[in-house]
Design a protein around this motif. Sequence first.
Motif, PDB file in Angstrom:
ATOM      1  N   GLY A 120      36.625  48.369  39.935  1.00  0.00           N
ATOM      2  CA  GLY A 120      36.756  47.691  41.212  1.00  0.00           C
ATOM      3  C   GLY A 120      35.761  46.578  41.391  1.00  0.00           C
ATOM      4  O   GLY A 120      34.614  46.668  40.934  1.00  0.00           O
ATOM      5  N   TYR A 140      41.145  46.041  42.417  1.00  0.00           N
ATOM      6  CA  TYR A 140      41.195  47.177  41.495  1.00  0.00           C
ATOM      7  C   TYR A 140      42.050  46.831  40.283  1.00  0.00           C
ATOM      8  O   TYR A 140      43.091  46.177  40.416  1.00  0.00           O
ATOM      9  CB  TYR A 140      41.786  48.412  42.176  1.00  0.00           C
ATOM     10  N   THR A 160      42.636  46.940  49.933  1.00  0.00           N
ATOM     11  CA  THR A 160      42.718  47.058  48.477  1.00  0.00           C
ATOM     12  C   THR A 160      43.720  46.061  47.917  1.00  0.00           C
ATOM     13  O   THR A 160      44.741  45.773  48.542  1.00  0.00           O
ATOM     14  CB  THR A 160      43.134  48.477  48.054  1.00  0.00           C
TER      15      THR A 160
END
Length: 277
Positions: A120, A140, A160
Amino acid sequence: MPDNTSEKTPISLLGLGAMGTALARTWLAAGHPLTLWNRSPGRSAALAADGARVASTAAEAVAENGLVVLCLLDDASVGDALADADLTGKDLVDLTTTTPAEARERARWAAGRGARFLDGGIMAIPSMIGTPGSGGYVLYSGSRELFEDRKDVLTVPAGTKYVGADAGFAALYDVALLSAMYGMFAGISHAFALVREEEIEAGEFGSLLADWLIAMAPHARSSAAGPDGGDPADQDTTSPAVVAAGNATLLRTAVEQGVGTGPLTAFMATPGEDAAG
């Protein structure tokens, strides 16, 4: 594999610097059982008071839960922390800042020890973690299966963005985006240096500069298409001769104002060519 023993996924977090602490507080506030380890034990006291369990060793913290998040100084620190840990069946999410090559090698290393791996890149500062609407997010890359299995808990601290199965991509995106940011900061510093000795009000100039940079920011999208792609209306049709003359003027002005030309020559250099060449 995913923990199904409780509604809130338990997490083992290794590393309690400013970013690690921000992550820990956010997960605790969301009700996730948290086991912590930090090389300097004193940093965990306040989090322990908030309900976190503190492990005496990294191996103990890893053994506690199926999801292990790392937020350490560098890749070497990750290797040192996990040297004695049993990683069989674990899900490793490495939020440590690394290079793409280091992330790829760490993914191979984790697979060899029986763990799934996700790298990440945190595109945020600690104050943005757990703050709705802050704009922070985490890139990610690596195991898509792991990302999907753990997405709910990974989304708690920040948004994310999954960028690919190549474990090195998150680190590469991270460094590329930061490089653009530092280039912008260098340009801002250069601009203020040019006007600093003149009777120009800094606040007014700063406002003009901010508006100009915002207007130019969409150029990043057209740049992605290259010189022969994208909407022709978005492409710069300035002739090479005019560009060269303009560049020369920028350089002469910097010299006249007693300011170094480094930020300009770095940008003006042909890609792959040394800026001094």
